[in-house]
Design an enzyme around this catalytic site. Structure first.
Site, short mmCIF file in Angstrom:
data_model
loop_
_atom_site.label_atom_id
_atom_site.label_comp_id
_atom_site.label_asym_id
_atom_site.label_seq_id
_atom_site.Cartn_x
_atom_site.Cartn_y
_atom_site.Cartn_z
N TYR A 1 -12.28 -2.04 -3.86
CA TYR A 1 -12.67 -2.17 -2.53
C TYR A 1 -14.37 -1.92 -2.45
O TYR A 1 -14.79 -1.83 -1.51
CB TYR A 1 -12.23 -0.84 -1.61
N LYS B 1 0.77 -1.28 -0.05
CA LYS B 1 0.04 0.03 0.00
C LYS B 1 0.90 1.24 0.16
O LYS B 1 1.89 1.19 0.24
CB LYS B 1 -0.79 -0.20 1.26
N ASN C 1 -2.02 0.32 6.82
CA ASN C 1 -1.45 -1.06 7.45
C ASN C 1 -0.58 -1.77 6.30
O ASN C 1 -0.56 -2.93 6.38
CB ASN C 1 -2.82 -1.89 7.97
N HIS D 1 -2.00 -5.58 1.63
CA HIS D 1 -3.45 -6.46 1.33
C HIS D 1 -3.28 -7.62 1.05
O HIS D 1 -2.04 -7.97 0.23
CB HIS D 1 -4.38 -5.51 0.41
P1 IDP Z 1 -7.86 -6.73 5.78
O1 IDP Z 1 -7.06 -5.87 4.81
O2 IDP Z 1 -7.17 -7.19 6.80
O3 IDP Z 1 -8.68 -7.84 4.87
P2 IDP Z 1 -10.47 -5.32 5.79
O4 IDP Z 1 -11.54 -5.60 6.79
O5 IDP Z 1 -10.92 -6.17 4.59
O6 IDP Z 1 -9.07 -5.91 6.37
O7 IDP Z 1 -10.45 -3.84 5.46
C1 IDP Z 1 -9.67 -3.45 4.41
C2 IDP Z 1 -8.85 -2.20 4.59
O8 IDP Z 1 -9.60 -0.95 5.22
C3 IDP Z 1 -7.68 -2.49 5.99
O9 IDP Z 1 -6.56 -3.17 5.45
C4 IDP Z 1 -7.47 -1.26 6.40
O10 IDP Z 1 -6.62 -0.55 5.44
C5 IDP Z 1 -8.76 -0.32 6.21
N1 IDP Z 1 -9.61 -0.40 7.48
C6 IDP Z 1 -10.15 -1.69 8.00
N2 IDP Z 1 -10.66 -1.37 9.21
C7 IDP Z 1 -10.84 0.31 9.12
C8 IDP Z 1 -11.29 1.19 10.16
O11 IDP Z 1 -12.04 0.89 11.21
N3 IDP Z 1 -10.92 2.51 9.85
C9 IDP Z 1 -10.15 2.70 9.03
N4 IDP Z 1 -9.64 1.95 7.97
C10 IDP Z 1 -10.08 0.67 8.06
MG MG Z 2 -10.07 -7.49 3.33
#
Ligand code: IDP
Ligand code: MG
Length: 138
Positions: free
Chosen positions: A49, A9, A112, A115
């Site tokens: 997304y 990312k 984070n 992905h």
């Molecule tokens: P993942 O990447 O571990 O699969 P997902 O729940 O699919 O997690 O969420 C996609 C992405 O959205 C996350 O990697 C993160 O960058 C972002 N994200 C998830 N939850 C939050 C939140 O509560 N606030 C802001 N960004 C979030």
């Molecule tokens: Mg995800």
């Protein structure tokens, strides 16, 4: 052999972490089957997304993921989906296990660093989103 889609990312590309993250992929039994540096428009990010369209963070997330270059990869190996998710660690770096990419490199819950597809169905959507058949080595 299973395939999964990984993204490095914008927060990680910006901090020159491409090499360190690819090193973790290569040293943990996953093969790079495709890789490219791309920038998504906001519209493209919304498409990628779209599964999160109803979530409160959708606007911020798609803004962030289109804020700078990302690296898209296809990873191949036994249980590649689970293996890559394990290497990434929990979504929130505060909950990620020591030694995972998110624990070591992530900035926060949103930024984070990586992905990974969460299921074969997600791979079926995400792989052709980024790559044509010719771009994925056999
Ligand atoms: P993942 O990447 O571990 O699969 P997902 O729940 O699919 O997690 O969420 C996609 C992405 O959205 C996350 O990697 C993160 O960058 C972002 N994200 C998830 N939850 C939050 C939140 O509560 N606030 C802001 N960004 C979030
Ligand atoms: Mg995800």
């Amino acid at each position: 052999m299973e395939e999964t889609v990984a993204l490095i990312k914008p927060d990680a590309v910006e901090r020159n972490l491409i090499g360190k993250i690819v090193e973790r992929i290569e040293s943990n039994g996953l093969e790079v089957a495709a890789m490219k540096l791309v920038s998504l428009t906001k519209k493209e990010a919304e498409g990628f997304y779209k599964v999160h369209a109803a979530r409160p963070f959708y606007g911020e997330l798609t803004e962030y993921i289109s804020s700078g270059p990302i690296v898209a990869l296809v990873l191949r190996g036994e249980n590649a989906i689970t293996k890559w998710r394990d290497l990434m660690g929990a979504t929130n770096p505060e909950n990620a296990e020591p030694g995972t990419i998110r624990k070591d490199f992530a900035v926060n819950l949103e930024k984070n660093s990586v992905h990974g597809s969460d299921s074969p169905e997600s791979v079926s959507y995400e792989l052709p989103f980024f790559f044509s058949a010719m771009e994925v080595v056999k």
